[in-house]
Scaffold this motif. Structure first.
Motif, PDB file in Angstrom:
ATOM      1  N   TRP A  21      40.095  40.897  27.218  1.00 17.51           N
ATOM      2  CA  TRP A  21      39.622  39.159  27.282  1.00 17.51           C
ATOM      3  C   TRP A  21      38.669  39.243  26.262  1.00 17.51           C
ATOM      4  O   TRP A  21      38.334  37.949  27.109  1.00 17.51           O
ATOM      5  N   PHE A  53      39.129  36.975  34.757  1.00 15.05           N
ATOM      6  CA  PHE A  53      40.582  37.163  34.379  1.00 15.05           C
ATOM      7  C   PHE A  53      40.731  39.218  34.901  1.00 15.05           C
ATOM      8  O   PHE A  53      39.911  39.510  35.320  1.00 15.05           O
ATOM      9  N   PRO A  71      47.211  38.742  24.554  1.00 14.70           N
ATOM     10  CA  PRO A  71      45.673  38.514  24.683  1.00 14.70           C
ATOM     11  C   PRO A  71      45.084  38.747  23.263  1.00 14.70           C
ATOM     12  O   PRO A  71      44.036  37.759  23.240  1.00 14.70           O
ATOM     13  N   ARG A 113      35.275  39.171  34.744  1.00 14.94           N
ATOM     14  CA  ARG A 113      36.350  39.977  34.290  1.00 14.94           C
ATOM     15  C   ARG A 113      36.109  41.143  34.489  1.00 14.94           C
ATOM     16  O   ARG A 113      34.754  41.798  34.926  1.00 14.94           O
TER      17      ARG A 113
END
Length: 259
Positions: A39, A28, A240, A54
């Protein structure tokens, strides 16, 4: 939370989920002035069944380093982290500027990208008159006011104001030099004439009320993609966090359909 030194920057990242199994890792990548916590919902959902990585891009969140001059430079940071983690093949999910990074990786290293998900992202920057005026005024307006105006415009009408204030505070912590340098990098970004070369299965998810990067620009890009699935949700640019469950469900279905 872990950290990696890359080309004068310290990248902070999370590497979660099981290492066994057949599912390739999810990676991500957040957008401009954001951080890896955009995220949180997706990480919580997927880390129980597959590896999830991420990161905070250089100069963002808990990562240090001056702003990169090009989107290519940011893509190199992401790839350096994945090389460090010995992740050869992956699904890359990018929001806004993160989607530009994802496309850059898909073009330069197609053999490494299993699938790609672009969230509120486009292949060529094209600003509305309002956004252009806001950016032109950035040299005159106080930095925090400039950041606040950008973040406020990113959310669809009706999103809770107190939550928006929290995102404004987090974004304002991004150093001015990083913010403005990356503005130049995004302005120079243009792969629209090359996206037809991206044969990676791609999901494009966009907020209907996005005035930062309007949905019409995404649809223009989507026409050039050989293999793309499109989802438009009732949200603004910050999909998101505006519609986390809906985005997670769309991503989950796309990955399931792709096996």
């Amino acid at each position: 939370m872990s950290q990696l030194e890359v080309d004068g920057a310290t990248l902070t990242y999370d590497d979660e989920g099981p290492r066994d199994g057949d599912a390739v890792p999810l990676v991500f990548v957040h957008g401009w002035t954001a951080n890896r916590h955009r995220w949180d919902h997706q990480t919580a959902h997927f880390a129980g069944k597959r590896r999830v990585v991420r990161l905070d891009l250089r100069g963002h969140g808990e990562s240090s380093g001056a702003g990169a001059r090009t989107i290519d430079d940011l893509a190199k940071d992401v790839l350096a982290l994945l090389d460090h983690l010995e992740i050869e093949r992956f699904v890359v999910v990018g929001h806004s500027m993160g989607g530009m990074i994802a496309q850059t990786i898909a073009l330069s290293h197609p053999e490494r990208v299993e699938c790609m998900v672009l969230v509120n992202s486009i292949g060529r920057m094209a600003y509305s008159r309002g956004r252009a005026l806001l950016m032109a005024a950035s040299t005159l307006a106080p930095f925090k006011l400039f950041v606040a105006a950008n973040i406020q415009r990113a959310f669809a009408p009706g999103y809770p104001r107190e939550e928006i204030r929290e995102y404004i505070r987090a974004s304002a912590a991004t150093p001015r030099e990083v913010v403005m340098t990356l503005y130049g990098a995004m302005r120079a970004f243009d792969v629209l004439d090359r996206v037809g070369d991206i044969h990676t299965p791609t999901l494009m998810v966009h907020g209907y009320h996005d005035i930062q990067l309007p949905v019409s620009q995404m649809l223009r890009m989507a026409k050039a993609y050989p293999d793309a699935v499109i989802r438009i949700l009732d949200a603004g640019h910050e999909l998101p966090v505006e519609k986390p469950a809906e985005l997670t469900a769309a991503l989950d279905r796309f990955l399931t359909d792709r096996g």
